[in-house]
Scaffold this motif. Structure first.
Motif, PDB file in Angstrom:
ATOM      1  N   LEU A 269      75.401  23.018 123.089  1.00 13.24           N
ATOM      2  CA  LEU A 269      74.759  22.390 124.234  1.00 13.24           C
ATOM      3  C   LEU A 269      73.392  23.030 124.432  1.00 13.24           C
ATOM      4  CD1 LEU A 269      75.078  20.435 126.675  1.00 13.24           C
ATOM      5  CD2 LEU A 269      75.908  22.414 127.977  1.00 13.24           C
ATOM      6  N   ASN A 270      72.346  22.237 124.383  1.00 14.61           N
ATOM      7  CA  ASN A 270      70.999  22.801 124.528  1.00 14.61           C
ATOM      8  C   ASN A 270      70.215  22.209 125.695  1.00 14.61           C
ATOM      9  OD1 ASN A 270      70.240  20.283 123.610  1.00 14.61           O
ATOM     10  ND2 ASN A 270      69.774  20.986 121.525  1.00 14.61           N
ATOM     11  N   ARG A 271      70.883  21.420 126.512  1.00 14.25           N
ATOM     12  CA  ARG A 271      70.229  20.865 127.699  1.00 14.25           C
ATOM     13  C   ARG A 271      70.982  21.302 128.948  1.00 14.25           C
ATOM     14  NH1 ARG A 271      70.485  15.514 128.680  1.00 14.25           N
ATOM     15  NH2 ARG A 271      68.607  15.592 129.969  1.00 14.25           N
ATOM     16  N   ILE A 272      70.214  21.691 129.948  1.00 15.11           N
ATOM     17  CA  ILE A 272      70.805  21.943 131.264  1.00 15.11           C
ATOM     18  C   ILE A 272      70.586  20.683 132.080  1.00 15.11           C
ATOM     19  CG2 ILE A 272      70.688  23.331 133.352  1.00 15.11           C
ATOM     20  CD1 ILE A 272      69.885  25.682 131.646  1.00 15.11           C
ATOM     21  N   ALA A 273      71.635  19.902 132.182  1.00 12.97           N
ATOM     22  CA  ALA A 273      71.501  18.591 132.834  1.00 12.97           C
ATOM     23  C   ALA A 273      72.832  18.167 133.428  1.00 12.97           C
ATOM     24  CB  ALA A 273      71.018  17.549 131.827  1.00 12.97           C
ATOM     25  N   VAL A 274      72.779  17.726 134.675  1.00  9.00           N
ATOM     26  CA  VAL A 274      73.918  17.102 135.354  1.00  9.00           C
ATOM     27  C   VAL A 274      73.447  15.714 135.760  1.00  9.00           C
ATOM     28  CG1 VAL A 274      75.505  17.210 137.305  1.00  9.00           C
ATOM     29  CG2 VAL A 274      74.753  19.332 136.194  1.00  9.00           C
ATOM     30  N   THR A 275      73.936  14.692 135.095  1.00 10.43           N
ATOM     31  CA  THR A 275      73.355  13.353 135.264  1.00 10.43           C
ATOM     32  C   THR A 275      74.332  12.291 135.754  1.00 10.43           C
ATOM     33  OG1 THR A 275      73.773  12.869 132.932  1.00 10.43           O
ATOM     34  CG2 THR A 275      71.621  13.807 133.495  1.00 10.43           C
TER      35      THR A 275
ATOM     36  N   PRO B 142      70.701  28.925 134.433  1.00 13.08           N
ATOM     37  CA  PRO B 142      70.117  29.928 133.550  1.00 13.08           C
ATOM     38  C   PRO B 142      68.760  29.490 132.998  1.00 13.08           C
ATOM     39  CG  PRO B 142      71.843  28.730 132.396  1.00 13.08           C
ATOM     40  CD  PRO B 142      71.861  28.240 133.811  1.00 13.08           C
ATOM     41  N   VAL B 143      67.892  30.462 132.839  1.00 11.53           N
ATOM     42  CA  VAL B 143      66.599  30.229 132.184  1.00 11.53           C
ATOM     43  C   VAL B 143      66.540  31.124 130.949  1.00 11.53           C
ATOM     44  CG1 VAL B 143      64.095  30.375 132.376  1.00 11.53           C
ATOM     45  CG2 VAL B 143      65.452  29.611 134.339  1.00 11.53           C
ATOM     46  N   GLN B 144      66.554  30.492 129.789  1.00 11.86           N
ATOM     47  CA  GLN B 144      66.487  31.224 128.516  1.00 11.86           C
ATOM     48  C   GLN B 144      65.965  30.288 127.431  1.00 11.86           C
ATOM     49  OE1 GLN B 144      70.212  32.975 127.238  1.00 11.86           O
ATOM     50  NE2 GLN B 144      69.312  33.883 125.421  1.00 11.86           N
ATOM     51  N   PRO B 145      64.740  30.437 126.974  1.00  9.05           N
ATOM     52  CA  PRO B 145      63.799  31.507 127.315  1.00  9.05           C
ATOM     53  C   PRO B 145      62.794  31.138 128.401  1.00  9.05           C
ATOM     54  CG  PRO B 145      63.010  30.366 125.393  1.00  9.05           C
ATOM     55  CD  PRO B 145      64.296  29.689 125.771  1.00  9.05           C
TER      56      PRO B 145
ATOM     57  N   GLN C 195      68.078  17.927 136.057  1.00  7.73           N
ATOM     58  CA  GLN C 195      67.901  18.283 134.656  1.00  7.73           C
ATOM     59  C   GLN C 195      66.644  19.143 134.524  1.00  7.73           C
ATOM     60  OE1 GLN C 195      68.047  14.558 132.626  1.00  7.73           O
ATOM     61  NE2 GLN C 195      66.356  13.646 133.732  1.00  7.73           N
ATOM     62  N   ALA C 196      66.746  20.126 133.629  1.00  9.45           N
ATOM     63  CA  ALA C 196      65.659  21.074 133.446  1.00  9.45           C
ATOM     64  C   ALA C 196      65.124  20.972 132.030  1.00  9.45           C
ATOM     65  CB  ALA C 196      66.146  22.493 133.730  1.00  9.45           C
TER      66      ALA C 196
ATOM     67  N   GLU D  23      68.571  28.093 125.401  1.00  5.32           N
ATOM     68  CA  GLU D  23      69.361  28.879 124.456  1.00  5.32           C
ATOM     69  C   GLU D  23      70.517  29.590 125.156  1.00  5.32           C
ATOM     70  OE1 GLU D  23      66.647  31.563 122.628  1.00  5.32           O
ATOM     71  OE2 GLU D  23      65.322  29.963 121.875  1.00  5.32           O
ATOM     72  N   ALA D  24      70.765  29.214 126.400  1.00  4.83           N
ATOM     73  CA  ALA D  24      71.774  29.914 127.203  1.00  4.83           C
ATOM     74  C   ALA D  24      73.186  29.739 126.681  1.00  4.83           C
ATOM     75  CB  ALA D  24      71.700  29.439 128.658  1.00  4.83           C
ATOM     76  N   TYR D  25      73.420  28.694 125.876  1.00  5.74           N
ATOM     77  CA  TYR D  25      74.776  28.417 125.398  1.00  5.74           C
ATOM     78  C   TYR D  25      74.887  28.582 123.880  1.00  5.74           C
ATOM     79  CZ  TYR D  25      74.713  26.117 129.967  1.00  5.74           C
ATOM     80  OH  TYR D  25      74.568  25.842 131.304  1.00  5.74           O
ATOM     81  N   ALA D  26      73.991  29.355 123.294  1.00  4.44           N
ATOM     82  CA  ALA D  26      73.937  29.488 121.839  1.00  4.44           C
ATOM     83  C   ALA D  26      75.172  30.204 121.304  1.00  4.44           C
ATOM     84  CB  ALA D  26      72.679  30.249 121.432  1.00  4.44           C
ATOM     85  N   ALA D  27      75.520  29.877 120.065  1.00  5.58           N
ATOM     86  CA  ALA D  27      76.719  30.429 119.442  1.00  5.58           C
ATOM     87  C   ALA D  27      76.650  31.949 119.334  1.00  5.58           C
ATOM     88  CB  ALA D  27      76.918  29.807 118.060  1.00  5.58           C
ATOM     89  N   GLU D  28      75.456  32.509 119.178  1.00 10.24           N
ATOM     90  CA  GLU D  28      75.320  33.956 119.010  1.00 10.24           C
ATOM     91  C   GLU D  28      75.823  34.750 120.211  1.00 10.24           C
ATOM     92  OE1 GLU D  28      72.964  31.734 118.500  1.00 10.24           O
ATOM     93  OE2 GLU D  28      72.591  31.833 116.329  1.00 10.24           O
ATOM     94  N   HIS D  29      75.983  34.091 121.346  1.00  8.21           N
ATOM     95  CA  HIS D  29      76.448  34.809 122.539  1.00  8.21           C
ATOM     96  C   HIS D  29      77.867  35.339 122.383  1.00  8.21           C
ATOM     97  CE1 HIS D  29      72.950  34.171 124.978  1.00  8.21           C
ATOM     98  NE2 HIS D  29      73.017  32.857 124.874  1.00  8.21           N
ATOM     99  N   ILE D  30      78.638  34.819 121.456  1.00  6.56           N
ATOM    100  CA  ILE D  30      80.023  35.298 121.345  1.00  6.56           C
ATOM    101  C   ILE D  30      80.098  36.723 120.825  1.00  6.56           C
ATOM    102  CG2 ILE D  30      80.902  32.953 120.979  1.00  6.56           C
ATOM    103  CD1 ILE D  30      81.459  33.904 118.030  1.00  6.56           C
TER     104      ILE D  30
END
Length: 750
Positions: free
Chosen positions: A452-458, A475-478, A605-606, A611-618
């Motif tokens: 998921l790369n969009r912060i959106a509630v639509t 979240p804001v990243q970056p 929507q922002a 990158e707040a939900y990127a796979a690397e966060h695990i």
């Protein structure tokens, strides 16, 4: 009568939630434990004998992302799954089975410890044994251990051993605490009895006992809330004994509380002021739930300033979030409010130095008897906080034995190791990243089927008039460029908004103003209106967008929650205490309330992509929100679609154990009893069905799988150690969430 000797590595005295978590934590780390409780059921004040709600850092939904994880979190989630209606007897079973699942624990119920053997000078004592009498079995049992943990609440074991302690309130000058009295005294919080009522199918009369108090001759009907349909902890204010000795006067306090309960019921049933003809008493407590007695002195005394400043102790091992919650000494007879509350801006931290005695080398403690001032105790005393303190004490005791040192030296020489050990167990430590050198996942390359790369509630499902300031946290990243809002407008107006930084990573209130923006809005329905907020913070963080009130505008809302997004409404400035007159402290945490908006965000929507939900966060070491959500979130799953996340190494690794932590939305306020009913049995975001595959000799082999999961953390110990350069977690479906969400994956060899 039988005389017995029991030898274990650790003895935990007290079977409340602090003692349960201390025993379980130590047992899971390989130590043998005696868990001794003087009642027939575990759970302490939360048990079916007393029936107090398990309050904690969430503060009934006031704090954000604050629900406890670790052992207490497991019990919260399990109780929600088994017992969503809050039956107190089923809660007893959840707690009991948590203990019975650990083969390293020997459980001794109905066993009252009344003797302690200790030796040494006043400043350097050591406990050799404790002795208890098992009621009904005529067994006198001597318990010998290397470390003892006092979770009795009243601090009996430490007292008998000669530990330094305090009772009552410190003077204001000692710790510079605003809420402390000018002169120290021996006043404590009082004790409480509760009662349950129910509706019968026919009229039920009530003849009060001779000792029932006529409450119309007291201030209770004037100063306290009495409703015919309330029961249990709605009557938390039935409190008395703060000006007495809550231990030695326990029987007198119980009798006074009984007289008031039966008097309240007489008032409800027979005054004619309530519709209560068919109501009857179902249960009345007989064991006063104590709030306060001894508090031990450790190497550090937590105080009011630490709480409000959210001091980030280097040796933090637990957290809390309940308000500093103090009650008038007169309890239910006071003409003041039954309590006054003061919140920090977010959760606060609890240091390891407050969990061991400063003069008994092998005594630790957990629960309401830790090393804290009376004012700080006003928040640490609630049971879920006591529980996470218990897990920290049990973990510290286990590692002390494994390293051959006393707790004080563990703090000096092995503090980082203890914190990492606790994080591996999913314990409740905030703001410290997991960095286990044995975790093979740290060196893996991470990829995923989608992100998921969009912060959106639509998806609009409702409309809210903008008649008060509203807030959106995300979240804001970056970076952030624009925010769009979906709205209706009845006249040509200007939409005004402000962007704020939340400050600390553990906070979710507006702290520092970043920018303001406005735009003209024409009349019309379902308009997407854009606000420009160009901002690139120094590090990933949460933004708090304040949308200023304008009654010509209505914002659209959705019934589809998005992880990392919270919404709020701004209420009036909270009143901490009427006694403070015009000097009420600011409490943005209370003023910005999310209760009405939980899982019902505002449509927005922002941009740009996140990158707040990127796979690397695990593998970033954080398993719960801290300046961002810290997890992998896939794109929305469709029916029958599976998502996956891969861990790949350059060379084959020997793999014996795989830890998976799912998102169980620690913002969701769970409760053990009847404070509120959460509509779902399993947290929707938790993955329900999944499998783990390993690439072995060019073939994908299933090495672990679950088909009906509701738990946050699963540890898969493989039947045989395998060699593989790649493992894949397949997400088959969730418990209702729209995305696959994983907070952490750890991988270990033997």
């Amino acid at each position: 009568m039988k005389h017995e000797l029991v030898k274990t590595d650790i003895t935990v005295v007290g079977g409340g939630l602090a003692g349960v978590c201390a025993a379980v934590a130590a047992a899971r780390l390989g130590q043998t434990v005696s868990l001794i409780n003087n009642r027939p059921v575990l759970g302490g004040n939360s048990s079916s004998e007393v029936r107090v709600w398990v309050c904690g850092a969430t503060a009934h939904g006031t704090q954000r992302y604050a629900r406890e994880t670790g052992i207490m979190g497991e019990m919260f989630v399990e109780n929600q799954y088994r017992n969503p209606d809050g039956n107190p007897y089923l809660w007893d079973i959840v707690v009991l089975e948590t203990v019975l699942a650990e083969p390293n624990i020997r459980l001794f119920l109905n066993t009252d410890v009344h003797e302690v053997e200790a030796e040494g000078a006043e400043e350097d004592r050591v406990i050799r044994s404790v002795t208890g009498w098992m009621m009904g079995s005529e067994r006198m049992i001597r318990f010998e251990s290397q470390i003892f943990i006092d979770c009795t609440g009243d601090g009996l074991v430490g007292f008998l051993a000669g530990a330094k302690y305090r009772i009552g309130r410190e003077a204001k000058a000692e710790f510079n605490e605003d809420w402390a009295p000018d002169i120290a005294d021996d006043i404590t919080l009082g004790s409480t009895l509760l009662f349950y009522t129910k509706e019968a199918k026919r009229p039920v009369k009530y003849i009060p006992p001779s000792f029932a108090k006529d409450i119309t001759e007291t201030t209770i009907p004037i100063k306290r809330v009495i409703r015919s349909g309330d029961s249990g902890c709605h009557y938390w204010w039935i409190e008395w004994g703060g000006e007495m000795d809550t231990v030695h006067d326990n029987e007198r306090i119980r009798d006074e509380l009984w007289s008031v309960i039966y008097g309240i019921w007489d008032y409800i049933k027979n005054s004619g002021k309530f519709e209560a003809e068919h109501m009857t008493l179902e249960w009345v407590g007989s064991i006063p739930g104590k709030r306060e007695y001894r508090r031990f002195i450790g190497d550090y005394m937590l105080n009011q300033n630490d709480i409000l400043e959210q001091k980030p102790f280097e040796d933090r091992v637990a957290f809390g979030g309940w308000s500093i919650d103090l009650h008038p000494p007169q309890g239910m007879y006071s003409t003041e409010s039954g309590s006054k509350h003061l919140f920090s801006d977010g959760i606060y931290h609890i240091p390891f130095r407050s969990l061991y005695s400063n003069n008994i080398s092998n005594l630790m403690f957990a629960g309401r008897d830790i090393s804290a001032t009376h004012v700080a105790f006003g928040t640490t005393r609630v049971m879920a906080t006591c529980a996470v303190i218990g897990e920290a004490a049990g973990s510290g005791a286990a590692l002390s034995l494994q390293r051959g040192v006393e707790p004080r030296l563990l703090h000096r020489d092995y503090m980082g190791e203890l914190q990492q050990l606790m994080l591996r167990q999913d314990a409740s430590i905030i703001g410290i990243a997991g960095d286990d050198p044995d975790d093979l996942a740290k060196s893996a390359h991470i990829t995923a089927s989608s992100t998921l790369n969009r912060i959106a509630v639509t998806d609009s499902t409702t409309v809210h008039m903008l008649n008060k300031d509203l807030g959106i946290l995300f979240p804001v990243q970056p970076a952030l460029e624009t925010v769009e809002l979906l709205l209706d407008c009845t006249a040509a107006v200007t939409l005004e908004a402000e962007l704020w930084h939340t400050g600390k990573g553990e906070n979710y209130v507006p702290k520092y103003k970043v920018a303001a923006a406005s735009t003209s809005v024409a009349p019309g329905s379902s308009q997407w209106v854009k606000l420009d907020f160009p901002w690139k913070p120094d590090a990933a963080c949460n933004a708090f967008l304040i949308i200023k009130a304008n009654e010509a505008i209505s914002l659209h809302g959705s019934d589809r929650a998005l992880t990392g997004v919270l919404c709020f409404e701004k209420g009036p400035e909270p009143i901490v205490s009427s006694l403070l007159e015009e000097s009420q402290p600011e409490q943005p945490l209370v003023q910005w309330s999310m209760r009405a908006w939980n899982r019902h965000p505002i449509c927005f929507q922002a941009t740009p992509n996140t990158e707040a939900y990127a796979a690397e966060h695990i593998t970033d070491g954080y398993v719960r929100p801290f300046a961002g959500p810290h997890l992998w979130v896939s794109e929305e799953m469709t029916a029958g679609q599976e998502e996956w996340i891969d861990l790949e190494w350059e060379n084959e690794k020997r793999i014996a154990e795989i830890h998976i932590t799912f998102n169980d939305d620690v913002n969701e306020d769970l409760i053990n009893l009847h404070h509120h009913r959460t509509v779902f049995e399993a947290i929707p975001e938790v993955v329900r069905s999944y499998r783990v595959e390993a690439l072995i000799q060019e073939e994908w082999i299933v090495v672990a799988a679950e088909r009906d999961n509701h738990k946050r953390k699963r540890v898969h110990t493989l039947e045989h150690e395998i060699s593989s350069s790649k493992i894949r977690l397949w997400i088959e479906n969730t418990n209702g969430g729209a995305h696959a969400e994983v907070a952490e994956i750890r991988v270990y060899a033997l």
